[in-house]
Write an enzyme that holds these catalytic residues in place. Structure first.
Site, PDB file in Angstrom:
ATOM      1  N   LEU A 166      -6.638   8.298   7.502  1.00  0.00           N
ATOM      2  CA  LEU A 166      -6.298   8.513   8.917  1.00  0.00           C
ATOM      3  C   LEU A 166      -5.684   9.903   9.123  1.00  0.00           C
ATOM      4  O   LEU A 166      -5.276  10.247  10.220  1.00  0.00           O
ATOM      5  CB  LEU A 166      -5.327   7.434   9.394  1.00  0.00           C
ATOM      6  CG  LEU A 166      -5.871   5.994   9.273  1.00  0.00           C
ATOM      7  CD1 LEU A 166      -4.765   4.979   9.498  1.00  0.00           C
ATOM      8  CD2 LEU A 166      -6.975   5.756  10.272  1.00  0.00           C
ATOM      9  N   PHE A 167      -5.622  10.682   8.088  1.00  0.00           N
ATOM     10  CA  PHE A 167      -5.288  12.113   8.152  1.00  0.00           C
ATOM     11  C   PHE A 167      -3.973  12.413   8.858  1.00  0.00           C
ATOM     12  O   PHE A 167      -3.855  13.449   9.540  1.00  0.00           O
ATOM     13  CB  PHE A 167      -6.422  12.900   8.837  1.00  0.00           C
ATOM     14  CG  PHE A 167      -7.790  12.482   8.397  1.00  0.00           C
ATOM     15  CD1 PHE A 167      -8.142  12.539   7.063  1.00  0.00           C
ATOM     16  CD2 PHE A 167      -8.720  12.015   9.303  1.00  0.00           C
ATOM     17  CE1 PHE A 167      -9.397  12.137   6.629  1.00  0.00           C
ATOM     18  CE2 PHE A 167      -9.978  11.613   8.893  1.00  0.00           C
ATOM     19  CZ  PHE A 167     -10.319  11.673   7.552  1.00  0.00           C
ATOM     20  N   CYS A 168      -2.969  11.548   8.725  1.00  0.00           N
ATOM     21  CA  CYS A 168      -1.679  11.774   9.405  1.00  0.00           C
ATOM     22  C   CYS A 168      -1.879  12.044  10.898  1.00  0.00           C
ATOM     23  O   CYS A 168      -1.128  12.833  11.499  1.00  0.00           O
ATOM     24  CB  CYS A 168      -0.897  12.923   8.770  1.00  0.00           C
ATOM     25  SG  CYS A 168      -0.463  12.631   7.068  1.00  0.00           S
ATOM     26  N   ALA A 169      -2.889  11.405  11.449  1.00  0.00           N
ATOM     27  CA  ALA A 169      -3.127  11.508  12.893  1.00  0.00           C
ATOM     28  C   ALA A 169      -3.655  10.143  13.325  1.00  0.00           C
ATOM     29  O   ALA A 169      -4.751  10.013  13.867  1.00  0.00           O
ATOM     30  CB  ALA A 169      -4.123  12.619  13.202  1.00  0.00           C
ATOM     31  N   HIS A 221       0.848  14.045  12.955  1.00  0.00           N
ATOM     32  CA  HIS A 221       2.192  13.450  13.011  1.00  0.00           C
ATOM     33  C   HIS A 221       3.293  14.506  12.939  1.00  0.00           C
ATOM     34  O   HIS A 221       4.392  14.291  13.450  1.00  0.00           O
ATOM     35  CB  HIS A 221       2.371  12.439  11.875  1.00  0.00           C
ATOM     36  CG  HIS A 221       1.450  11.265  11.990  1.00  0.00           C
ATOM     37  ND1 HIS A 221       1.302  10.331  11.006  1.00  0.00           N
ATOM     38  CD2 HIS A 221       0.607  10.884  12.993  1.00  0.00           C
ATOM     39  CE1 HIS A 221       0.421   9.423  11.387  1.00  0.00           C
ATOM     40  NE2 HIS A 221      -0.026   9.734  12.588  1.00  0.00           N
TER      41      HIS A 221
END
Ligand code: PLP
Length: 427
Positions: free
Chosen positions: A377-380, A132
């Site tokens: 969701l790992f900022c992705a 992100h």
């Protein structure tokens, strides 16, 4: 939670890591009672500090003084240290003559800074697979999100097609990650840079996950800018870097308005204020800079350079094999990959476990084995959706998320071996 040298000695890692880090002797409680040394396997989020970084910071701390302001000896010394850190980072990144190194707070900050410096009418091209921090800062530009490619070739072709129709004289920027924070896979940065430049676009490399594991040469990759974070590079003291070309940055409004960025400020007759801004690094570094953060990054750059990336990568690839091969016969574990199992990658691996929700699995690794990984969701978000084939609400990590294990130059073999054993036992 306690720090116990006795426990550390008892549980000495089987094979020591190439670069000593802090925290190897920290013990954490287990759900069943008792304690175990903590296995930090979340380097992709934040890596532990290198011992050398800590020592360098501690050695400097008594001499701490203001930077770029103050005539005193320690102010001069601190200013020199800060400017030397800039030079060290420029060398670490193999910058071109004329490139500048700006100290920021982080990769996110660096990319947001660049976003404020885009020329009018700039188009931005970014793959939906980005973190992100690379996906979202371009709010004031015309952004084209590119579909997730399934190979390096597809990535290059997708960018080629996207740029083909544009006016090569108008400003454009491509933003690409060097190594995915979800799959660890390397991206074809040099090839993408060539396509961008062939179509008159610039390119910025998000090296947040690449720089701690891999040499980054601005010159060889031919990228216009590169961004990374200190806390992922074993230097968790609040600094990041944006390095590269000066022209767009010199023409932009200062990222922060304030002291240090202004060359001359005068009150006008009509009550307003006239400001003449600096050019160069000072323009975007208003306020008192984080000299300890910059010094820590420079120290980490030197430590990684001395250890040598060839040796670091060879060992990390062995640890990746330990994970992959150790779990190869566990059908419930599915690794996530965009470019295929054999793609070159850094020590970052995400997976889902059949029959488990990711938060529960990560909690079990922590509670039963003292292992720290990341889940979610790992900022992705778009990338994880593509990889898991999941539909659903943005941010619903519980139902959509995966588990990520990540390691690096400070990871003892024992941590990775414990992780493999733990996953097998839990499944
Ligand atoms: C690929 C990538 N880019 C950017 C970032 C943002 O880094 P920071 O949180 O240090 O700004 C991260 C953090 O996880 C990342 O993995």
């Amino acid at each position: 939670m306690s720090v116990s040298t006795a426990t550390a000695t008892a549980a000495a890692p089987s094979v020591r890591a190439p670069l000593p880090v802090l925290g190897l002797d920290v013990t954490v409680p287990l759900a069943s009672g008792g304690e175990v040394t903590y296995a930090a396997l979340d380097y992709a989020a934040s890596a532990p500090a290198l011992q050398r970084v800590w020592d360098d910071v501690a050695a400097y701390a008594p001499y701490y003084g203001s930077v770029h302001r103050g005539a005193g000896y320690l102010s001069q010394l601190s200013t020199d240290l800060f400017e030397n850190a800039r030079r060290t980072v420029a060398e670490f990144l193999d910058c071109r003559t004329g490139d500048q190194v700006l100290f920021t707070r982080s990769t996110t900050d660096s990319l947001n800074l660049l976003a404020t410096a885009l020329p009018d009418g700039c188009e931005v091209f970014v793959f939906e697979t980005e973190h992100h921090a690379s996906l979202l800062p371009w709010r004031n530009a015309r952004v084209t999100f590119l579909d997730a490619p399934r190979s390096h070739r597809a990535a290059v072709d997708t960018l080629e097609r996207a740029l083909a129709g544009r006016d090569p004289h108008g400003p454009a920027l491509v933003c690409v990650t060097g190594a995915s924070n979800v799959t660890g896979e390397l991206w074809p940065v040099r090839e993408l840079a060539a396509v961008a430049h062939a179509h008159g676009a610039r390119i910025v490399l998000d090296a947040a996950q690449l720089a701690p594991h891999h040499p980054v040469s601005v010159r060889e990759l031919d990228v216009d800018w590169v961004a990374f974070s200190g806390h992922k590079l074993y230097a968790p003291f609040g600094s990041g870097v944006l390095a590269g070309r000066t022209d767009w940055l010199d023409e932009a409004e200062p990222y922060l308005a304030g002291g240090g960025a202004s060359r001359r400020v005068a009150r006008r007759q009509d009550g307003g204020v006239d400001v003449e801004w600096h050019e160069g690094v000072a323009r975007h570094e208003a306020g008192s800079p984080n000299v300890i953060g910059a010094h820590a990054i420079a120290s980490a750059c030197k430590a990684l350079g001395s250890a040598g990336f060839d040796a670091l990568r060879a060992r990390e690839e062995r640890l990746i094999r330990v994970v992959r091969e150790g779990l190869a016969d566990v059908p419930e574990v599915r690794f996530l990959s965009l470019f295929g199992d054999d793609a070159a990658r850094v020590g970052v691996l995400s997976f889902v476990v059949e029959g488990w929700k990711s938060p529960s699995f990560a909690a079990a690794l922590s509670g039963s084995y003292g292992i720290g990984v990341r889940d979610g969701l790992f900022c992705a978000h778009p990338l994880v959706r593509v990889l898991t084939g999941a539909e659903g609400e943005c941010g619903s990590a519980d139902s959509l998320g995966a588990i990520r294990v990540s390691f690096g130059a400070g990871t003892p073999d024992e941590h990775v071996e414990r992780f493999v054993r733990a996953v097998r036992e839990l499944v």
